[in-house]
Design an enzyme around this catalytic site. Structure first.
Site: not given
Ligand code: 13P
Length: 257
Positions: A9, A11, A97, A99, A169, A175, A215
């Protein structure tokens, strides 16, 4: 045996030329691998989906959107509909997601609505769920996950387990560099699979790919994939470097050997 999905992903990262070069290199590199049950998947930003689809055409690499509109068409400035995504030939779409939930106030019922829009266009939803740190600290992890499953899948019929992909997740692991331990992740994945078993025909729970996200990187993927109910990763930061992404596809592929 269930398929393993290694999903990047991206982003809000990478423009046109970076997208093109990454997908080209990924396609070239994996063409020499004998992928068994591993599906590499990349979710670039909307404007570059077409380029990613073009570069990956005919290869094992799948492309996903990161979001979709809740609406079919009309006066919704800035939105992109499932029909538009389907017109590109897209086969996967990420919904729910954390976010999107956090910064755009998306609810489980919005996510359910988006899922139906994707289903109408024969696009496979990758449904994201996960608890916040506050919820985990308050021992609300299981309750949160079950409530998200009930809310996002309310009235959704499934028969084969290939209708959707689920991505667990934990928000506190996204992150932050703080990955859930394989035991913590497996515990929630097992809970999700049990809920599927209790609510759907047995094929659904047995076949559904449940990905872990938060992560994930080449260093920790192997131990996560060794868990019985973890069928891949939804990867943010570590999916941005093609070498790391390819390394993770290889780890997944070898994990089935
Ligand atoms: P990270 O791998 O950067 O922690 O992000 C995970 C994520 O949100 C994938 O959708």
């Amino acid at each position: 045996m269930r398929k393993i999905i290694i999903a990047g992903n991206w982003k809000m990262n990478k423009g046109l030329s970076d997208t093109r070069e990454f997908v080209k290199e990924l396609v070239d590199t994996i063409s020499s691998l004998e992928l068994k049950h591993t599906i590499p998947l990349i979710a670039p930003a909307y404007p570059f989906l077409q380029e990613a689809l073009r570069e990956s055409f005919g290869s094992a690499v799948q492309i996903a959107a990161q979001n979709v509109s809740l609406h079919s068409d009309g006066a919704f400035t800035g939105e992109v509909s499932a029909t538009m995504l389907a017109s590109l030939g897209l086969k996967y779409g990420i919904i729910g997601h954390s976010e999107r939930r956090q910064y755009h106030e998306e609810t489980d019922s919005d996510v359910l609505g988006k899922m139906h829009k994707l289903f109408e266009q024969k696009i496979t939803p990758i449904l994201c769920i996960g608890e916040t740190l506050a919820q985990r600290d308050a021992n609300q992890t299981a309750a949160t996950i079950l409530s998200q499953l009930k809310g996002c899948l309310h009235g959704v019929e499934m028969h084969s387990g290939n209708e959707i992909v689920i991505a667990y997740e934990p928000v506190w692991a996204i992150g932050t560099g703080r990955t859930a331990t394989p035991e913590q992740a497996q515990e929630v994945h097992a809970l999700i699979r049990k809920w599927l078993r209790d609510n759907y025909p047995s094929a659904v729970a047995e076949n559904m790919a449940i990905l872990y996200g938060g992560s994930v990187k080449p260093d920790n993927l192997k131990s996560l994939l060794a868990c019985e109910d973890i069928d891949g990763g939804l990867i943010g930061g570590a999916s941005l470097k093609v070498d790391d992404f390819v390394a993770m596809v290889k780890i997944a592929n070898d994990s089935l050997a």
